[in-house]
Design a protein around this motif. Structure first.
Motif, PDB file in Angstrom:
ATOM      1  N   GLN A 126      24.287   2.482   5.600  1.00 40.41           N
ATOM      2  CA  GLN A 126      23.741   1.207   6.057  1.00 40.41           C
ATOM      3  C   GLN A 126      23.640   1.124   7.583  1.00 40.41           C
ATOM      4  O   GLN A 126      22.641   0.655   8.136  1.00 40.41           O
ATOM      5  CB  GLN A 126      24.596   0.052   5.535  1.00 40.41           C
ATOM      6  N   GLY A 127      24.669   1.586   8.280  1.00 44.62           N
ATOM      7  CA  GLY A 127      24.643   1.493   9.738  1.00 44.62           C
ATOM      8  C   GLY A 127      23.532   2.320  10.354  1.00 44.62           C
ATOM      9  O   GLY A 127      22.880   1.901  11.320  1.00 44.62           O
ATOM     10  N   GLN A 128      23.281   3.512   9.797  1.00 46.01           N
ATOM     11  CA  GLN A 128      22.204   4.348  10.324  1.00 46.01           C
ATOM     12  C   GLN A 128      20.847   3.738  10.002  1.00 46.01           C
ATOM     13  O   GLN A 128      19.933   3.755  10.845  1.00 46.01           O
ATOM     14  CB  GLN A 128      22.312   5.755   9.743  1.00 46.01           C
ATOM     15  N   ARG A 129      20.697   3.210   8.801  1.00 47.64           N
ATOM     16  CA  ARG A 129      19.416   2.574   8.450  1.00 47.64           C
ATOM     17  C   ARG A 129      19.159   1.372   9.356  1.00 47.64           C
ATOM     18  O   ARG A 129      18.031   1.135   9.809  1.00 47.64           O
ATOM     19  CB  ARG A 129      19.430   2.145   6.979  1.00 47.64           C
ATOM     20  N   ALA A 130      20.202   0.618   9.652  1.00 52.67           N
ATOM     21  CA  ALA A 130      20.041  -0.528  10.539  1.00 52.67           C
ATOM     22  C   ALA A 130      19.588  -0.097  11.926  1.00 52.67           C
ATOM     23  O   ALA A 130      18.771  -0.768  12.571  1.00 52.67           O
ATOM     24  CB  ALA A 130      21.347  -1.321  10.620  1.00 52.67           C
ATOM     25  N   ALA A 131      20.098   1.042  12.386  1.00 53.19           N
ATOM     26  CA  ALA A 131      19.691   1.548  13.696  1.00 53.19           C
ATOM     27  C   ALA A 131      18.215   1.926  13.702  1.00 53.19           C
ATOM     28  O   ALA A 131      17.483   1.631  14.658  1.00 53.19           O
ATOM     29  CB  ALA A 131      20.551   2.741  14.089  1.00 53.19           C
TER      30      ALA A 131
END
Length: 799
Positions: A126-131
């Motif tokens: 999720q954190g990478q997709r948000a970036a």
């Protein structure tokens, strides 16, 4: 973008640029670098200061807001580069550049790179997709607000589509190919293994040169025996004219890098220093974009790849990291057994299965769409070319959603070597060596990227996997990846060579670069204490190259023993060779002849050895990184039976090769005497813009062509368009003492003062500060809560 796509691109742009782009049309409204504007999606305002070189420092409240601003700024300065990279990776160049790019597009479609990007995106944490989402928001905010598009879009007659998160994945996948994602090595090995005696293939593919053996010490494997009788038999089968079998890239410097880290025990005040220069194909604008990001208690500085929200190399103030190409073996060609009764089926470990078949519609500028049939298996896409008459599937980590991610984002949070190594080991992406230095004075080496865990084979040759005995069992777990931490020497070095891994370490690859650069760096570091950032930068510029000593000594020995006075060409060659000082300085004499002499020897000897293999596969072009280890072992025998010697034997063979090399060099340089021909006439910096393909446009868009020190076997690597895409030296926590320069400049706009303002320092080998300097402009980006109309999609290209 790989080298074949670049060559297609150049040919396609010649006619387009000549017909549509006039030098007077190169002016654009300057993009905004100060004042205030809005950026949809921001949680809080972001301030961007830029220094005299246009290097931005982003001040934000959060990582997400900093990444949104990074997307906005990179699009402002590098939009066409970003669009070209995503199109090249996804197989969509022909729709803007025409039929010449159809072959390159078709290859990418057959690999299914666009489909892989979507699958990778869907699996990201999720954190990478948000970036990636935040980055896309920033790029698209710039697209909506830009007063005018960069000149490339105007001249090619199209408008860029909105940026998608998967476009950042496409750009990461392009780096797999830029760093050597090719079928050629396994194809060559497989053909040779089927056409040569086993001891000859073992000899040809030893893969550990003398310099690497010196570095490995007791860990170096013994060399295979020299197969004298088998080589004599291969040479004697035909003494007539033979076709060259080595590819143009065989034995030349591959994409790679230098990297090393020196511990505090070797510096004056206990600081650890990292040095990294990454060697890639150079173009305008440069492959990297310099940036600093500050949010919360994080302060990142280094370089990013336009289109990706990741600091690729740099420092967070606690740990500094650099990368070099690992040359890992992460691709296998799986032999396919097709059902003879139903050719739409192939055998798998669970029985016959139908190929997955699709039709890719490739848009072509000014022409109807072209349908490209694509077939895939459980292992991967079916390759466009058969191998020894059999179809093969491509199993490649770049196309595996479990092997690709944006784990380098986590480097903003690491605070120690151990934390950094864990983050790097866990990250997916192109496999690389990682060099580390931390604020306490410690250093380390490890690797990043996924390494296949093979079952039933070692990956060197193409095999069938249908019976289940051969295959991949996932990837090597991150904790099992090798590390070297706090070595007794006080430094770690990698220059794309084979590293000492220790007992039980997983196999990483086999096509490593020649170890000379690593050897030279190691010898210099052993003799240096205490060292400073300036010392490390000067080492990056080292042009000593003992690599060519073998070929000089070989030629001079034969010239001394033979009577050459009646042969003026050889007397001139002797004078040039005796004038060589062992360095690749632009003013040096002798190296132009030496480099060509080496290649003539290699072409003639390998053609004799591999005549049988070329008969087995007429398309064979041997892409072998290390041609010198087997070549030098054979030449050291001084036997006319191991080489295609003419009448007169061994001496006649060497002298003939030297005369041929001398004639070729003189012809290429207008007949200039060899003992007056400087290396700078051969080694020249030629860094071109994609549209700079006519003399008029080249003068405006390309960097100047001029002599450049260095060579393919120097620490200061320079080999055609391949060179140091940046030179970085930094100690974490002492960034103000650091050094960072790169070719070209920050901006892709030729009317910008930052289009070429770093070029002169890069060519001359002068340091520029690592840290951004005092602010010369300030841009405030404020949240915009209002709904904004989405940007228009592509407009049809002009006829």
């Amino acid at each position: 973008m790989n080298r074949s796509a670049r060559s297609f691109l150049a040919s396609a742009l010649v006619s387009l640029a000549a017909a549509g782009c006039a030098p007077g049309a190169l002016r654009s409204p300057s993009p905004r670098t100060d004042g205030a504007t809005t950026l949809a999606g921001l949680d809080q305002a972001v301030t961007v200061t830029s220094d005299r070189l246009g290097i931005p420092t982003i001040h934000a409240a959060s990582r997400q807001d900093a990444i949104r601003a990074l997307g906005y700024l990179t699009a402002r300065d590098r939009l066409f580069q970003m669009d070209l990279l995503r199109r090249s990776s996804g197989g969509r160049l022909a729709e803007i550049l025409g039929r010449e790019l159809l072959e390159a597009d078709t290859q990418q479609r057959r690999y299914g790179v666009e489909r892989a990007a979507k699958a990778i995106l869907a699996r990201l944490p999720q954190g990478q997709r948000a970036a990636l989402d935040a980055y896309a928001e920033g790029v698209n905010a710039y697209l909506r607000s830009a007063e005018a598009l960069p000149l490339e879009f105007r001249e090619l007659g199209y408008r860029p589509e909105p940026w998608r998160p998967e476009d950042s994945v496409l750009i990461e996948l392009s780096m797999f190919q830029a760093l050597g994602g090719s079928e050629d090595v396994e194809r060559s090995r497989t053909v040779l293994s089927h056409s040569l005696p086993p001891n000859v293939t073992a000899f040809l593919f030893e893969g550990t040169d003398p310099y690497t053996k010196a570095l490995l010490g007791a860990q170096a494997a013994a060399s295979p025996p020299l197969p004298r009788e088998e080589l004599r038999a291969l040479v004697s089968r035909g003494r007539g004219a033979r076709t060259a079998v080595l590819s143009a890239a065989a034995g030349e410097a591959p994409p790679g890098s230098n990297g090393w880290a020196v511990a505090g025990s070797r510096t004056r005040d206990g600081r650890a220093i990292l040095a990294n220069d990454m060697h890639l194909d150079l173009g305008v604008p440069n492959v990297w974009y310099r940036a600093e990001l500050r949010y919360g208690d994080t302060e990142l500085a280094g370089v990013v790849l336009p289109g990706m929200p990741v600091l690729v190399v740099g420092t967070n103030g606690h740990v500094a990291w650099g990368l070099t190409n690992l040359d890992a073996d992460v691709m296998d060609l799986v032999q396919i057994e097709v059902n003879p009764e139903r050719p739409d089926e192939y055998r798998t470990p669970s029985g016959w299965r139908r190929f997955d078949v699709a039709q890719e519609a490739i848009k072509v500028r000014g022409e109807p769409d072209v349908a490209a049939p694509v077939r895939a298996t459980i292992w991967g896409p079916v390759a466009s070319r058969p191998l020894l008459g059999r179809q093969v599937a491509v199993r490649w980590t770049a196309l595996d959603p479990e092997a690709v991610d944006f784990g380098l984002l986590e480097m903003d949070r690491v605070r120690s070597l151990e934390e950094a190594a864990r983050a790097l080991n866990a990250a997916g992406g192109p496999p690389c060596n990682a060099l580390l230095a931390d604020r306490s004075g410690r250093v380390a080496w490890t690797i990043t990227g996924r390494i296949p865990r093979r079952r039933g084979f070692d990956g060197a040759l193409s095999l069938p996997w249908a019976d289940g005995r051969a295959g991949w069992d996932g990837f090597v777990p991150p904790p099992q990846l090798p590390r070297v931490v706090d070595p007794p020497s006080g430094f770690v070095v990698n220059a794309n060579h084979r590293m000492p891994l220790g007992e039980g370490a997983p196999a990483l690859g086999g096509e490593y670069a020649n170890g000379y650069r690593a050897y030279r760096i190691t010898e210099r570091l052993r003799a240096a204490r205490p060292v400073t950032e300036a010392d490390m930068f000067q080492l990056q510029l080292d042009t000593r190259t003992e690599f060519f000593d073998f070929y000089r000594d070989l030629a001079l020995r034969v010239l001394t023993e033979a009577a050459v006075s009646p042969r003026p060409a050889l007397a001139e060659a002797r004078a040039a060779l005796e004038a060589w000082d062992g360095r690749a300085e632009a003013s040096g004499i002798g190296l132009p002849l030496l480099t060509r002499f080496r290649r003539v020897l290699a072409d003639e000897v390998f053609a004799a050895w591999l005549d049988t293999s070329r008969a087995a596969d007429p398309t064979l072009e041997l892409s072998l990184t290390d041609i010198d280890t087997p070549l030098q072992r054979a030449l050291s025998e001084r036997s006319p039976d191991l080489v295609p010697a003419p009448e007169g034997g061994w001496d006649a063979f060497v002298l003939s090769a030297l005369e041929k090399a001398a004639a070729e060099v003189k012809r290429q340089h207008g007949g200039r005497p060899l003992d007056r021909l400087a290396w700078g006439a051969v080694s020249q910096v030629k860094i071109a813009h994609p549209l700079g393909v006519t003399p008029e446009l080249g003068a405006l868009l390309n960097m100047p062509v001029e002599p450049l020190p260095g060579c393919g076997f120097c620490v200061r690597l320079a080999a055609g368009t391949l060179g140091a895409s940046e030179r970085l030296v930094v100690s974490p926590g002492r960034e103000s003492d650091g050094i960072l320069h790169m070719p070209g400049g920050q901006s892709g706009d030729p009317s910008s003062p930052h289009y070429r303002d770093q070029q002169r320092a890069w060519v001359d080998g002068r340091p520029l500060p690592f840290s951004a300097g005092p602010a010369e402009s300030t841009l405030t980006l404020s949240p915009d809560r209002a709904e904004r109309r989405a940007p228009r999609g592509d407009q049809p290209a002009r006829p």
